[in-house]
Design an enzyme around this catalytic site. Structure first.
Site, short mmCIF file in Angstrom:
data_model
loop_
_atom_site.label_atom_id
_atom_site.label_comp_id
_atom_site.label_asym_id
_atom_site.label_seq_id
_atom_site.Cartn_x
_atom_site.Cartn_y
_atom_site.Cartn_z
N HIS A 284 0.76 -1.35 0.16
CA HIS A 284 0.27 -0.42 1.19
C HIS A 284 -0.93 -0.98 1.93
O HIS A 284 -1.84 -1.55 1.34
CB HIS A 284 0.01 0.97 0.61
CG HIS A 284 -1.04 1.06 -0.45
ND1 HIS A 284 -2.38 1.21 -0.16
CD2 HIS A 284 -0.95 1.04 -1.80
CE1 HIS A 284 -3.06 1.29 -1.30
NE2 HIS A 284 -2.22 1.18 -2.31
N ASP A 296 -6.63 -3.08 -4.27
CA ASP A 296 -5.85 -1.88 -3.96
C ASP A 296 -5.88 -1.62 -2.47
O ASP A 296 -6.77 -0.94 -1.99
CB ASP A 296 -6.39 -0.68 -4.74
CG ASP A 296 -5.49 0.55 -4.63
OD1 ASP A 296 -4.35 0.42 -4.18
OD2 ASP A 296 -5.96 1.65 -4.99
N GLU A 330 -0.34 5.20 1.72
CA GLU A 330 0.01 5.46 0.31
C GLU A 330 -1.03 6.34 -0.34
O GLU A 330 -0.72 7.21 -1.15
CB GLU A 330 0.12 4.14 -0.47
CG GLU A 330 0.65 4.30 -1.91
CD GLU A 330 -0.42 4.48 -2.98
OE1 GLU A 330 -0.05 4.73 -4.13
OE2 GLU A 330 -1.63 4.39 -2.67
N GLU A 331 -2.31 6.10 0.00
CA GLU A 331 -3.39 6.73 -0.76
C GLU A 331 -3.44 8.24 -0.62
O GLU A 331 -3.78 8.94 -1.57
CB GLU A 331 -4.75 6.12 -0.37
CG GLU A 331 -4.92 4.65 -0.76
CD GLU A 331 -4.97 4.43 -2.28
OE1 GLU A 331 -4.78 5.38 -3.04
OE2 GLU A 331 -5.17 3.27 -2.69
N ASP A 358 1.48 -2.99 -6.30
CA ASP A 358 0.36 -2.07 -6.10
C ASP A 358 -0.35 -1.80 -7.41
O ASP A 358 -0.70 -0.66 -7.72
CB ASP A 358 0.85 -0.78 -5.44
CG ASP A 358 -0.28 0.16 -5.08
OD1 ASP A 358 -1.44 -0.32 -4.98
OD2 ASP A 358 -0.04 1.37 -4.92
N HIS A 428 -10.52 2.05 -6.39
CA HIS A 428 -11.02 3.19 -5.59
C HIS A 428 -12.55 3.27 -5.54
O HIS A 428 -13.10 4.35 -5.34
CB HIS A 428 -10.47 4.53 -6.13
CG HIS A 428 -9.02 4.72 -5.88
ND1 HIS A 428 -8.38 5.91 -6.13
CD2 HIS A 428 -8.06 3.88 -5.41
CE1 HIS A 428 -7.08 5.80 -5.83
NE2 HIS A 428 -6.87 4.56 -5.39
#
Lengths: 461, 461
Positions: A284, A296, A330-331, A358, A428
């Site tokens: 993503h 990520d 995606e997130e 991912d 994140h």
């Protein structure tokens, strides 16, 4: 250091290549093809340089942001420059949530204030100025359910259940503890609480608050939800033990803006024999805003593009069409993944398999597969070819969020698996930066993915 | 990120636990014991905190240095504090080489100077002021041998053969390219050259020169030997292409001082059934002086101590005696390893097996074993127990430099193997610092080692 040598791989490979003469010959050719792919990746791999560009020139790229648009442009230009047969965009509307001014938080006991490093969870509403309330700590849903209303009403619910460090797969621990982040605000509001404070989903003890998506339920009030770093959560827990009546002050200016037009970026290598049969490989393109989105999922993006480049550069032209897909959103929405599957269905495309990277750009270990038993067995039959690269762990597992909507349209959803022990330390957070990515590990991942895509392209599923 | 899940481990374990009822029962008990070890390591592991102490309170600790002595004292105190049954020192004389003032180097073309970041290779003689000479680049021994004397005499020989990135095991690439560092000065001197410049043994492209031990031959002149970083080596190579007659200036003040008294540090857990049968597990306490010696080999030290602590804390008291050994002087002499084997032999001790951790503190993968086929097969029969921890790669391999001298006195020399892809990026450089070590990966390594030691202690070899 001592000189390392691991004889086990070669021994196992020899044993597994034994059965029948014909199979042996096919295996030998495939083995050489895979060696060629790895050599190209380790000698001239482009993933690392592409990731350097994406993380330094674009940086964090949350859906709907100007950076996300810049990432789309970067991705399209990069795939065009790589000389793929076809590069195009797929339009998709995406949510547009913005963090606003840096969040502030402190706990007050009398005149003494303790500051906390917090961040809004993705999708949270703002506090509209300073939100002040007491705090109730819980480490299970049952504990919350058992509390009388007067104990929770008007308070922050502080979800402080740590990720379980004894799970060997850190992703399992993430899944296990993630319900606090996902449902925390809803369950808090149901009980009349004013907000949710959530312990960061991390196995590290540090000061980085970890964001990530959270949910609301239209039937209940929307209350703000923030993440505390693991150190911060421990500290708040200690403070509460000494001062159960402390006041917590939270200030967050985040907001949900109108949806924005965005894009998936798609690049194709046409199949030489079966151009209408499609294998997708993607990651993503969006990321959280706190850092560069390196592991990520910048690594998944550059590896997916590298799969096509490796097949092209080695002359191992795929027999089926291979698509690199940079999924958007995606997130916080999966809109890109949903759009991709929708368009595939509408066009009546024949999709054979989809792979997603991912889980970080660390040393490859294998693949997790969602497929019927026969298809899984077929993919597992290729495991010996991956033994020399220590990437032979092929078994049932989750494919990926973006490729999930293709379920029913493909024979297999395949998740690329790599060493995940340090992934959640940075996931994140502001620490998910380019310097955390190791060049060799990243390039080996692309090679491992390309090897499996090559086999599927040759033999079908 | 997607939620990861790898079903393959559990499936494989179930299949492998099947055979006979009795074996199944033993396997189940062992499986539970190993789970207990891992849980203790992941919940309350001490390796990381011990490593923090060793790297921050002691730092780099080259044999013979005051820091090496401090490391001995730290190690003894740490093992005493851990409450092992017996803790003692083994006296050993070690070489004492010192780097002296920071090395200087530059290449001159006319009046234009280009500075290089260099370091003396361990054991090198000094330059006695500025050593100025032309440079001849070679990438193979054959190339050097084919050169006429007048082309190499009075010059620096610049060994610029890179580590081979296509070897999947980085240790193999290290071994393969290491001859330049080890023999470079000897072969240069034989041809009348004034010194050796060696490309750092690294798979990374960076500015850190990597030190490491080098050799002299008493029959030939001793010339200085320095390492250039990989970027520096590329740069010098480029400069030479444009200006083959450039002058290189090297200044190094290193010297070999008289030998110094030092120590191995040994801690013991007495075996409950066979106290006279000994299993050793160790790493090396000394390190190069350029950094903190975190991965090389602080991690091996703290993991070895942790093996005993894990067995003690879980109540899995070993049936045979287990010794943690902090070997002195692995990097430039192996004196500690030689002394340990010598004392064991002199005391007529019965040694069953020896394990070494000296390949970094990354995610465990398995073990490399030097043993006769039957012993290797016995150890390999336990592999299924390591599958849930992805640490089941057990095969023929190198044990370790420090335990090497025990060959012939033990049934098996065992090298702890971990993920080695990023190891040589930092090995022997200023970048080998505590922050490069991941807590979980480190603690899992200690657990993996403890699990195998536990099995050997229970079943013998």
């Amino acid at each position: 250091m001592r000189f390392l040598s691991r004889g086990v791989a070669a021994v196992a490979l020899a044993a597994l290549l034994a059965p029948a003469a014909q199979a042996q010959s096919a295996s030998k050719i495939d083995s050489l093809a895979i060696r060629t792919i790895y050599d190209e990746a380790l000698l001239r791999g482009q993933s690392y340089e592409n990731l350097r560009q994406l993380t330094s020139q674009v940086g964090g790229r949350l859906s709907g942001s100007p950076e996300a648009q810049k990432a789309v442009e970067w991705g399209k230009a990069a795939m065009e420059k790589a000389g793929f047969d076809r590069v195009y965009l797929q339009e998709v509307m995406v949510p547009h949530w913005v963090r606003g001014a840096k969040e502030k938080a402190e706990a007050k006991v009398g005149s003494k204030a303790t500051k906390f490093n917090v961040c809004a969870l993705g999708g949270s509403v703002a506090t509209k100025g300073k939100l002040k309330a007491g705090v109730v700590e819980v480490t299970s849903w049952d504990q919350l359910a058992a509390m009388p209303d007067n104990q929770v009403k008007g308070k922050f619910i502080f979800y402080n259940r740590p990720m379980n460090p004894t799970f060997i797969e850190t992703g399992r621990a993430y899944g296990d503890a993630g319900d606090q982040r996902r449902r925390g605000a809803i369950e808090a509001a149901k009980r009349g609480a004013v907000g949710a404070l959530v312990r960061s989903l991390s196995l590290a003890h540090d000061d980085y608050p970890h964001t990530g998506t959270m949910s609301y339920d239209d039937k209940v009030n929307k209350v703000p939800a923030a993440a505390l770093s693991t150190n911060g959560a421990d500290q708040l827990s200690q403070l509460l033990k000494a001062n159960p009546t402390l006041t917590f002050e939270l200030e967050m200016a985040c907001q949900q803006l109108p949806e924005v037009k965005s894009y998936n970026v798609v690049g194709e290598l046409k199949g030489s024999k079966y151009p209408d049969e499609i294998i997708s490989v993607g990651g993503h393109l969006d990321s959280w805003d706190l850092a560069q989105g390196a592991h990520d999922d910048g690594t998944g993006i550059v590896q997916s593009m590298e799969v096509l480049r490796l097949l092209k550069a080695t002359g191992l032209r795929p027999e089926r069409t291979v698509r690199a897909v940079f999924f958007m959103n995606e997130e916080n929405g999966t809109r890109g993944g949903l759009k991709y599957a929708e368009l595939a269905k509408a066009a009546n495309e024949k999709h054979v398999a989809a792979m997603e990277s991912d889980g970080g750009g660390f040393t490859p270990r294998g693949f997790g597969v969602e497929a019927d038993p026969a298809t899984l067995a077929k993919i597992q039959s290729w495991a010996p070819l991956f033994v020399p690269y220590h990437s032979e762990e092929i078994g049932p597992g989750h494919g990926g969020t973006d490729i999930g909507p293709l379920k029913g349209q493909v024979k297999a959803l395949i998740g690329y698996d790599c060493d995940d022990q340090r992934y959640f330390d940075i996931h994140h957070t502001a620490a998910d930066t380019f310097d955390k990515v190791n060049r060799r590990e990243l390039e080996m991942g692309g090679a491992s993915m390309a090897a499996l895509i090559y086999l599927i392209s040759k033999y079908g599923l």
